[in-house]
Design a protein around this motif. Structure first.
Motif, short mmCIF file in Angstrom:
data_model
loop_
_atom_site.label_atom_id
_atom_site.label_comp_id
_atom_site.label_asym_id
_atom_site.label_seq_id
_atom_site.Cartn_x
_atom_site.Cartn_y
_atom_site.Cartn_z
N GLY A 191 0.77 -1.23 0.00
CA GLY A 191 0.00 0.00 0.00
C GLY A 191 0.80 1.28 0.00
O GLY A 191 0.25 2.34 0.30
N SER A 192 2.09 1.22 -0.32
CA SER A 192 2.90 2.44 -0.35
C SER A 192 2.81 3.18 -1.67
O SER A 192 3.38 4.25 -1.82
N ILE A 193 2.12 2.59 -2.63
CA ILE A 193 1.84 3.25 -3.91
C ILE A 193 0.32 3.22 -4.07
O ILE A 193 -0.33 2.21 -3.78
N ARG A 194 -0.24 4.31 -4.50
CA ARG A 194 -1.70 4.42 -4.59
C ARG A 194 -2.29 3.32 -5.48
O ARG A 194 -1.84 3.11 -6.60
N ASP A 195 -3.31 2.66 -4.97
CA ASP A 195 -3.98 1.61 -5.75
C ASP A 195 -4.54 2.16 -7.05
O ASP A 195 -4.63 1.44 -8.05
N GLU A 196 -4.93 3.45 -7.03
CA GLU A 196 -5.55 4.05 -8.21
C GLU A 196 -4.60 4.12 -9.41
O GLU A 196 -5.05 4.33 -10.54
N THR A 197 -3.30 3.97 -9.16
CA THR A 197 -2.34 4.13 -10.25
C THR A 197 -2.05 2.82 -10.99
O THR A 197 -1.21 2.81 -11.87
N MET A 198 -2.72 1.73 -10.61
CA MET A 198 -2.39 0.45 -11.24
C MET A 198 -3.61 -0.45 -11.39
O MET A 198 -4.68 -0.18 -10.85
N ASP A 199 -3.42 -1.53 -12.10
CA ASP A 199 -4.46 -2.52 -12.32
C ASP A 199 -4.46 -3.47 -11.12
O ASP A 199 -3.55 -4.29 -10.95
N LEU A 200 -5.49 -3.37 -10.28
CA LEU A 200 -5.52 -4.15 -9.04
C LEU A 200 -5.62 -5.65 -9.28
O LEU A 200 -5.06 -6.44 -8.52
N ALA A 201 -6.32 -6.05 -10.32
CA ALA A 201 -6.45 -7.48 -10.60
C ALA A 201 -5.08 -8.09 -10.90
O ALA A 201 -4.74 -9.17 -10.41
N THR A 202 -4.28 -7.36 -11.68
CA THR A 202 -2.93 -7.85 -12.00
C THR A 202 -2.04 -7.83 -10.77
O THR A 202 -1.26 -8.75 -10.53
N LEU A 203 -2.19 -6.77 -9.96
CA LEU A 203 -1.39 -6.66 -8.73
C LEU A 203 -1.70 -7.82 -7.78
O LEU A 203 -0.78 -8.46 -7.24
N ALA A 204 -2.99 -8.09 -7.57
CA ALA A 204 -3.38 -9.18 -6.67
C ALA A 204 -2.92 -10.53 -7.20
O ALA A 204 -2.51 -11.41 -6.43
N LEU A 205 -2.96 -10.69 -8.51
CA LEU A 205 -2.49 -11.95 -9.11
C LEU A 205 -1.01 -12.15 -8.81
O LEU A 205 -0.58 -13.25 -8.47
N GLU A 206 -0.23 -11.08 -8.93
CA GLU A 206 1.21 -11.18 -8.62
C GLU A 206 1.42 -11.54 -7.16
O GLU A 206 2.33 -12.31 -6.82
N LEU A 207 0.60 -10.96 -6.26
CA LEU A 207 0.72 -11.27 -4.84
C LEU A 207 0.38 -12.73 -4.58
O LEU A 207 1.08 -13.41 -3.82
N ILE A 208 -0.67 -13.21 -5.21
CA ILE A 208 -1.06 -14.61 -5.04
C ILE A 208 0.07 -15.54 -5.48
O ILE A 208 0.36 -16.56 -4.84
N LYS A 209 0.73 -15.19 -6.57
CA LYS A 209 1.87 -16.00 -7.05
C LYS A 209 2.97 -16.08 -6.00
O LYS A 209 3.53 -17.14 -5.74
N VAL A 210 3.26 -14.94 -5.37
CA VAL A 210 4.30 -14.90 -4.33
C VAL A 210 3.88 -15.74 -3.12
O VAL A 210 4.67 -16.54 -2.61
N LEU A 211 2.65 -15.55 -2.67
CA LEU A 211 2.17 -16.28 -1.51
C LEU A 211 2.07 -17.78 -1.79
O LEU A 211 2.33 -18.61 -0.92
N GLN A 212 1.70 -18.12 -3.00
CA GLN A 212 1.58 -19.52 -3.38
C GLN A 212 2.94 -20.21 -3.30
O GLN A 212 3.03 -21.38 -2.94
N GLU A 213 4.00 -19.46 -3.59
CA GLU A 213 5.34 -20.02 -3.54
C GLU A 213 5.91 -20.05 -2.12
O GLU A 213 6.53 -21.04 -1.72
N ARG A 214 5.68 -18.97 -1.35
CA ARG A 214 6.36 -18.84 -0.05
C ARG A 214 5.50 -19.17 1.16
O ARG A 214 6.02 -19.58 2.20
N TYR A 215 4.20 -18.92 1.07
CA TYR A 215 3.32 -19.20 2.20
C TYR A 215 2.07 -19.95 1.73
O TYR A 215 0.94 -19.51 1.97
N PRO A 216 2.26 -21.12 1.07
CA PRO A 216 1.12 -21.84 0.50
C PRO A 216 0.09 -22.27 1.55
O PRO A 216 -1.11 -22.22 1.30
N GLN A 217 0.57 -22.68 2.73
CA GLN A 217 -0.35 -23.17 3.74
C GLN A 217 -1.27 -22.06 4.25
O GLN A 217 -2.48 -22.28 4.47
N LEU A 218 -0.71 -20.86 4.43
CA LEU A 218 -1.53 -19.74 4.89
C LEU A 218 -2.61 -19.40 3.86
O LEU A 218 -3.75 -19.08 4.21
#
Length: 279
Positions: A191-218
């Motif tokens: 959240g250090s960059i305004r959400d309004e400046t980017m595509d949130l669906a793409t941003l969330a997808l990138e986050l899911i990819k990271v979490l899927q790799e590092r914190y799959p159980q959570l």
């Protein structure tokens, strides 16, 4: 494109100049960073400006980060010669440790100078990292504007603590270009960059990819998933189905799914997560 996140409004240039102009009056810099992204939330411009000035690195949002990683990062920064204080600026957890440390620094400084003078400090950090919340805790009342949107604080504010120490607040400052795309992503995730400046669906997808790799159980536990998808998009669509985020025509509501995942990550509902590990 998410990879080309680049956000450097005019007021950030002014902030850089403000820090440079006031540094000579400052005894100590408190650099507030996000414990979930201890590398990405450290602005290299601030590092260049401050140079060898004594510094407290405040690992904020420690409650949202992986506790084991907090300990590792604290040890690393201490080994580099910095003071380190883990804290939750919203609740005030860790505040007593910070105030005790500042008292010791002031006492040692006055002994060296041979005279008494209250410590003068400057608080710096990227947007939305918790500087205003920290100030409110330190001075014991709400005088600095706070918000969960980056860039709320504008202009210079000198504040005096009950013990007489003086504090200079500065607006959050990013840097002109992120050489490493992952830095921009990490800042956007938190959240250090305004959400309004980017595509949130793409941003969330990138986050899911990271979490899927590092914190799959959570990820599985939070969204009640038996298995994660082969790709991040598969997992995102399964989350949408589990939560009932479906549009007419049985279409996936990617926007609502994205906002949910981002909000739940930022608030710690998915779990305590550190995106940058101390190797």
């Amino acid at each position: 494109m998410i990879e080309n996140i680049n956000w450097y409004p005019g007021h950030m240039k002014k902030t850089r100049e403000m820090i440079q102009e006031n540094l000579k009056m400052i005894d100590l810099v408190i650099e507030v960073i996000d414990a979930r992204i201890p590398i990405s939330s450290r602005n290299p411009i601030i590092n260049d400006i401050i140079g060898g000035k004594p510094r407290v690195i405040l690992l904020n949002k420690m409650d949202l980060a992986d506790g084991r990683e907090n300990d590792k990062w604290a040890a690393l920064y201490k080994s580099e010669g910095h003071y380190v204080v883990p804290m939750n600026c919203m609740t005030g957890a860790g505040l007593s440790n910070l105030l005790s440390l500042l008292g010791k620094i002031q006492e040692k400084r006055n002994e060296t100078l041979g005279r008494k003078r209250n410590l003068r400090m400057m608080i710096v950090g990227v947007p939305n990292v918790g500087k205003s919340s920290l100030i409110n805790r330190m001075i014991g009342k709400k005088s600095a504007k706070t918000g969960d949107r980056p860039g709320v604080t504008r202009g210079k504010q000198w504040l005096t603590l009950e013990n007489g120490m003086q504090l200079l607040d500065t607006p959050g400052i990013l840097w002109p270009k992120f050489e490493d795309p992952s830095v921009g992503l990490n800042l956007a995730f938190c959240g250090s960059i305004r959400d309004e400046t980017m595509d949130l669906a793409t941003l969330a997808l990138e986050l899911i990819k990271v979490l899927q790799e590092r914190y799959p159980q959570l990820l599985k536990e939070r969204y009640k998933l038996e298995e994660l998808g082969e790709e991040g998009l598969d997992t995102m669509e399964t989350i949408a189905l589990k939560r009932g985020f479906i549009l007419p025509g049985k279409r996936i509501d990617y926007e609502r799914t994205a906002r949910t995942v981002l909000d739940e990550f930022r608030s710690g509902l998915i779990g305590t997560i550190t995106l940058e590990r101390c190797e």
